[in-house]
Write an enzyme that holds these catalytic residues in place. Structure first.
Site, PDB file in Angstrom:
ATOM      1  N   CYS A   1      -2.895  17.332  59.341  1.00 42.56           N
ATOM      2  CA  CYS A   1      -2.294  16.922  58.073  1.00 42.56           C
ATOM      3  C   CYS A   1      -3.301  16.603  56.957  1.00 42.56           C
ATOM      4  O   CYS A   1      -3.076  17.041  55.816  1.00 42.56           O
ATOM      5  CB  CYS A   1      -1.319  15.765  58.283  1.00 42.56           C
ATOM      6  SG  CYS A   1      -1.776  14.567  59.528  1.00 42.56           S
TER       7      CYS A   1
ATOM      8  N   ARG B   1      -8.533  15.432  70.865  1.00 43.13           N
ATOM      9  CA  ARG B   1      -8.263  13.996  70.961  1.00 43.13           C
ATOM     10  C   ARG B   1      -8.991  13.430  72.170  1.00 43.13           C
ATOM     11  O   ARG B   1      -8.957  14.014  73.250  1.00 43.13           O
ATOM     12  CB  ARG B   1      -6.763  13.726  71.051  1.00 43.13           C
ATOM     13  CG  ARG B   1      -6.048  14.090  69.757  1.00 43.13           C
ATOM     14  CD  ARG B   1      -4.557  13.830  69.805  1.00 43.13           C
ATOM     15  NE  ARG B   1      -3.939  14.267  68.551  1.00 43.13           N
ATOM     16  CZ  ARG B   1      -2.625  14.317  68.342  1.00 43.13           C
ATOM     17  NH1 ARG B   1      -1.792  13.960  69.307  1.00 43.13           N
ATOM     18  NH2 ARG B   1      -2.149  14.728  67.185  1.00 43.13           N
TER      19      ARG B   1
ATOM     20  N   GLN C   1      -1.376  22.931  68.263  1.00 40.00           N
ATOM     21  CA  GLN C   1       0.007  22.595  67.920  1.00 40.00           C
ATOM     22  C   GLN C   1       0.605  23.665  67.013  1.00 40.00           C
ATOM     23  O   GLN C   1      -0.113  24.289  66.238  1.00 40.00           O
ATOM     24  CB  GLN C   1       0.074  21.257  67.179  1.00 40.00           C
ATOM     25  CG  GLN C   1      -0.132  20.035  68.057  1.00 40.00           C
ATOM     26  CD  GLN C   1       0.050  18.754  67.255  1.00 40.00           C
ATOM     27  OE1 GLN C   1      -0.297  18.719  66.076  1.00 40.00           O
ATOM     28  NE2 GLN C   1       0.571  17.729  67.884  1.00 40.00           N
TER      29      GLN C   1
ATOM     30  N   ASP D   1       1.907  23.393  64.232  1.00 41.74           N
ATOM     31  CA  ASP D   1       1.971  22.310  63.251  1.00 41.74           C
ATOM     32  C   ASP D   1       2.409  22.840  61.880  1.00 41.74           C
ATOM     33  O   ASP D   1       1.915  23.876  61.426  1.00 41.74           O
ATOM     34  CB  ASP D   1       0.579  21.697  63.135  1.00 41.74           C
ATOM     35  CG  ASP D   1       0.631  20.225  62.821  1.00 41.74           C
ATOM     36  OD1 ASP D   1       1.742  19.694  62.675  1.00 41.74           O
ATOM     37  OD2 ASP D   1      -0.439  19.613  62.727  1.00 41.74           O
TER      38      ASP D   1
ATOM     39  N   HIS E   1       3.440  21.318  57.769  1.00 39.42           N
ATOM     40  CA  HIS E   1       3.644  20.235  56.810  1.00 39.42           C
ATOM     41  C   HIS E   1       4.383  20.802  55.602  1.00 39.42           C
ATOM     42  O   HIS E   1       3.907  21.738  54.958  1.00 39.42           O
ATOM     43  CB  HIS E   1       2.307  19.615  56.412  1.00 39.42           C
ATOM     44  CG  HIS E   1       1.614  18.975  57.574  1.00 39.42           C
ATOM     45  ND1 HIS E   1       0.657  19.631  58.305  1.00 39.42           N
ATOM     46  CD2 HIS E   1       1.791  17.764  58.151  1.00 39.42           C
ATOM     47  CE1 HIS E   1       0.255  18.833  59.292  1.00 39.42           C
ATOM     48  NE2 HIS E   1       0.929  17.715  59.221  1.00 39.42           N
TER      49      HIS E   1
ATOM     50  N   LYS F   1       9.887   8.692  62.051  1.00 41.70           N
ATOM     51  CA  LYS F   1       9.965  10.045  62.590  1.00 41.70           C
ATOM     52  C   LYS F   1      11.210  10.212  63.445  1.00 41.70           C
ATOM     53  O   LYS F   1      11.776   9.245  63.956  1.00 41.70           O
ATOM     54  CB  LYS F   1       8.720  10.373  63.418  1.00 41.70           C
ATOM     55  CG  LYS F   1       8.489   9.436  64.601  1.00 41.70           C
ATOM     56  CD  LYS F   1       7.253   9.834  65.384  1.00 41.70           C
ATOM     57  CE  LYS F   1       7.027   8.873  66.558  1.00 41.70           C
ATOM     58  NZ  LYS F   1       5.967   9.340  67.468  1.00 41.70           N
TER      59      LYS F   1
ATOM     60  N   HIS G   1       6.120  16.118  58.268  1.00 42.85           N
ATOM     61  CA  HIS G   1       5.345  16.640  59.396  1.00 42.85           C
ATOM     62  C   HIS G   1       6.344  17.218  60.402  1.00 42.85           C
ATOM     63  O   HIS G   1       7.326  16.569  60.738  1.00 42.85           O
ATOM     64  CB  HIS G   1       4.548  15.547  60.083  1.00 42.85           C
ATOM     65  CG  HIS G   1       3.616  14.793  59.192  1.00 42.85           C
ATOM     66  ND1 HIS G   1       2.242  14.882  59.301  1.00 42.85           N
ATOM     67  CD2 HIS G   1       3.853  13.905  58.186  1.00 42.85           C
ATOM     68  CE1 HIS G   1       1.683  14.086  58.401  1.00 42.85           C
ATOM     69  NE2 HIS G   1       2.641  13.486  57.717  1.00 42.85           N
TER      70      HIS G   1
END
Length: 769
Positions: free
Chosen positions: A451, A480, A498, A500, A502, A582, A634
């Site tokens: 992000c 991570r 991911q 992912d 946005h 979320k 997200h």
């Protein structure tokens, strides 16, 4: 998409130990300083807690000896265990705790006698009402009035929406719900009470100092400090025997509110309980303890009426851990268990474990040569060619949907200066979970999420309201810093990707965008046959921004959920990301296990922190008005591709649907003269984009077919003289189990067309139409 493990440990402590009536502001920080006495020495060699494994799971619950199990295993356990069933004499802290408890309980019972008795009205969920007496009538009394069967079945009560012990007297008129084991909250209470039984057994057997013992989604555990011995599998029968003794005694769970100063006196022998009391219970307040038999424990509760409600109890596994999940603290030992109100449920649970072991993604990954791990890069998967096929197919699926749904794919860097993470807030809230580097006297870090980089892309030039929404997608590589002991196959890794996205949008576009995300999610999960459940995770303790902004964001998500899934979602309080609330989407696999994959997060904080803005439609009319900021949504659907592959491997048990299969077709000639035609068939199908192999080896025809079945090829095409003469193939379907006779013969062009259609349709069924 954050996983704040220490914060969740903090929430567990709050739920276990902080009484609802405790006053004061309860710790707003997820990570807090620990007394040096609780920290382990760094000069002492320590074993790695919770052994990391990339090998197929070992199931102690099935393999270890148990109190009522295989007689040979039990005999072996007795031979290897050199420890008595119970310590004699028992630890001094037993009598110390009980003396204080009984003194305070006598005072409390006398106080209850003095409370005025009044007629009260108890309202049940169906609207019916019962009369009772304050400080005398309990939820159990009401259950008995309704029916004996209900009284025997009920686990816990809810009074005015708050969980309440069944034997605890009602204090005023109220609403009342009675929950059994099948209710999620009833199950958690049942397993929480079972954790106390396990704790009692551990104290009586080991003489240990208990730490925390919460329920989990799959049972319960208790953490403990044992000075002179490790927990081993051969201890399980002893723990189960002592637990069984406590269960047969039908020990009552007795609740008592105790002031902080008395708590410190009661648990003065246990530095872990003392630390929790000192840091979690504000001065001048109280919390509760519960007693069952000789065990008294710091606990909010509530609990089942007595231990006799537990009809089946089993220790399932053990591991090492750290106090409060912090590797700098003392190393502890954790024992897990499972329990049920019916012995048949334990039998069913063991069958479930056996099936889960067969489906273990690590086992299937090894058998099908999909992936492996190496200790030279722990937590980072090596995908082999066939595993890479699955990986790429998932990415291709998402990319095809991105094109249809107006997404723009980007690529951002893997490493950033710490200044970026300070701006985003991750450095302050997530630094311990990041891989940091020193480069040219400055701090850098590998990205744990995409992000902030996407914010830089949005801010790389002026933006107009006409461009919004911008749906920015990336298959970015994420790192991570997971604890080595927590790494588990593909489900917990350090390096992953991911799906992912946005979405940068205007506030008035949020509802439409979330509606589109719901549609996207339903489509993708439908392809895998997944059912799903939704939860709204709200403001955590370590939130950024103002409460007003959070309230507005939560309200918008509530409206979207209620519009599209009315009555089909739940609130998960305090589990939001630090930057916004979320929606967590939990899927269920073929074994009915739950996994959280998709997430939809509303973020008003990052646009503020990165000073993101766009030109509005009325900019010219009101030149003095500051430009508006976008809202960021997200979104991930598959989540981590690695973890999703683990889930679907076990969901399909390695029997992949054709469109996802890494081994779609095997061509087998019946004899040497037909090898050339077999290769021709394979070549034709491969050019259509299908994964096709040909077995022109020396094995017999039955052996080749058997090998193809074991390898889980979706279709085996057998060719001989008839097939060569007619330019056809004999088709064997993987899912037509036990078919030995000659099967359907199809022209080569027809089978090619049917296979291609099956791939493109992404059907779950291995059937040619």
């Amino acid at each position: 998409m954050l996983r704040l493990h220490r914060f969740k440990q903090h929430l567990v402590l709050r739920r276990l130990y902080i009484a609802p009536h405790s006053a004061g502001n309860i710790l707003r920080r997820p990570c807090f300083p620990v007394n040096p006495a609780l920290r382990r020495s760094h000069t002492t060699a320590m074993t790695t807690p919770v052994a990391s494994t990339s090998q197929p799971a070992q199931i102690p619950a099935l393999d270890a000896p148990h109190q009522e199990g295989n007689k040979k295993k039990d005999k072996k356990a007795k031979e290897t265990s050199a420890h008595p069933l119970e310590l004699n004499p028992r630890p001094e802290y037993f009598d110390h705790r009980l003396k204080i408890f009984e003194q305070l309980k006598t005072e409390y019972d006398e106080w209850v006698k003095q409370q005025p008795r009044q007629e009260i009205t108890i309202t049940l969920p169906d609207g019916s009402q019962r009369k009772g007496t304050s400080w005398e009538t309990s939820p159990m009394d009401i259950a008995k009035e309704i029916s004996k069967g209900l009284a025997d079945r009920v686990v816990i009560a809810k009074v005015n929406g708050e969980l309440w012990d069944l034997e605890r007297p009602l204090e005023a008129s109220c609403s009342l719900e009675l929950l059994d084991f099948e209710h999620p909250e009833g199950k958690r209470v049942f397993w929480h009470s079972s954790a106390h039984v396990l704790g009692e057994a551990a104290e009586r057997h080991y003489g240990c100092h208990l730490c925390i013992g919460p329920p989990t989604d799959e049972g319960f555990f208790y953490e403990m400090a044992i000075e002179d011995r490790p927990v081993v599998n051969s201890d399980y029968p002893a723990l189960e025997k002592v637990a069984d003794m406590a269960i047969k005694e039908k020990q009552k769970f007795e609740r008592l509110v105790v002031p902080k100063e008395k708590l410190l006196e009661m648990f003065n022998y246990n530095k872990y309980k003392k630390y929790i009391i000192e840091t979690k219970i504000p001065d001048g307040t109280s919390t509760t303890v519960y007693r069952c038999g000789p065990m008294v424990d710091l606990c909010v509760g509530p609990h089942i009426p007595h231990t006799g409600r537990i009809k089946a109890f089993m220790v399932t596994k053990n591991s090492a851990s750290y106090f409060l999940g912090d590797a700098n603290n003392d190393s502890l030992q954790r024992v897990y268990g499972i329990s049920f109100p019916d012995k048949k449920q334990l039998v069913e649970y063991k069958k479930f474990l056996e099936e889960a072991a067969k489906r273990d993604h690590r086992k299937i990954g090894k058998e099908q040569e999909l992936f492996f791990f190496n200790d030279l890069s722990p937590g980072s998967c090596f995908f082999l060619p066939h595993g890479t096929r699955i990986y790429n197919t998932l990415i291709e699926l998402m990319r095809s949907e991105y094109f249809k749904r107006g997404y723009q794919e980007v690529i951002s860097p893997n490493m950033y200066n710490s200044k970026l993470w300070e701006t985003s807030g991750h450095w302050q809230n997530y630094k311990d979970d990041m891989f940091t580097l020193d480069v040219e006297k400055e701090k850098w870090a590998l990205k744990p999420m995409n992000c902030p980089g996407h914010c830089l892309i949005f801010d790389s030039r002026d933006r107009s309201y006409k461009e919004l929404p911008i749906r920015m997608a990336e298959f970015g590589i994420i790192h991570r810093n997971e604890a080595s002991g927590a790494l588990t196959g593909l489900t917990r890794v350090r390096r992953f990707v991911q799906d992912d996205t946005h979405v940068f949008c205007m506030p008035q576009q949020i509802e439409d965008e979330i509606a589109a995300l719901f549609d996207f999610m339903q489509h993708i999960y439908g392809l895998f046959g997944f059912e799903f459940h939704l939860e709204l995770s709200t403001r955590p303790d370590n939130y950024l921004g103002t409460i007003e902004t959070w309230n507005a964001a939560e309200d918008q998500l509530k409206k979207a959920l209620e519009k599209f899934y009315p009555g089909k979602w739940e609130i998960n309080p305090g589990d939001g990301a630090f930057y916004g609330p979320k929606i967590d989407i939990t899927i269920r696999d073929a074994l009915r296990r739950a996994f959280q994959c998709a997430t939809i997060q509303l973020d008003f904080q990052l646009p503020e922190r990165f000073n993101l803005k766009y030109r509005s439609a009325d900019e010219a009319a009101d030149a003095g008005k500051p430009p508006p900021r976008p809202v960021i949504i997200h979104r991930a659907i598959l989540g981590s591709l690695e973890r999703f592959i683990a889930i679907i491997t076990e969901h399909f048990a390695g029997k992949w649907p054709f469109w996802l299969s890494p081994r779609q077709v095997l061509v087998v000639p019946v004899a040497v003269p037909y090898r050339e035609y077999a290769s021709e068939v394979a070549d034709k199908l491969s050019k259509l984009g299908l994964y096709v192999d040909v077995d022109n080896g020396e094995n017999t025809l039955p052996k080749k077919i058997r090998n193809g079945e074991i390898a889980q090829y979706n279709f085996i095409l057998v060719v001989g003289q008839d097939e060569l003469d007619t330019r056809s193939v004999n088709v064997r379907n993987r899912d037509d189990v036990g078919t030995k006779a000659r099967t359907e013969t199809l022209p080569l062009d027809v089978i090619a067309e049917k296979l291609l259609a099956l791939k493109n349709n992404r059907s779950l069924h291995n059937k040619l139409e």
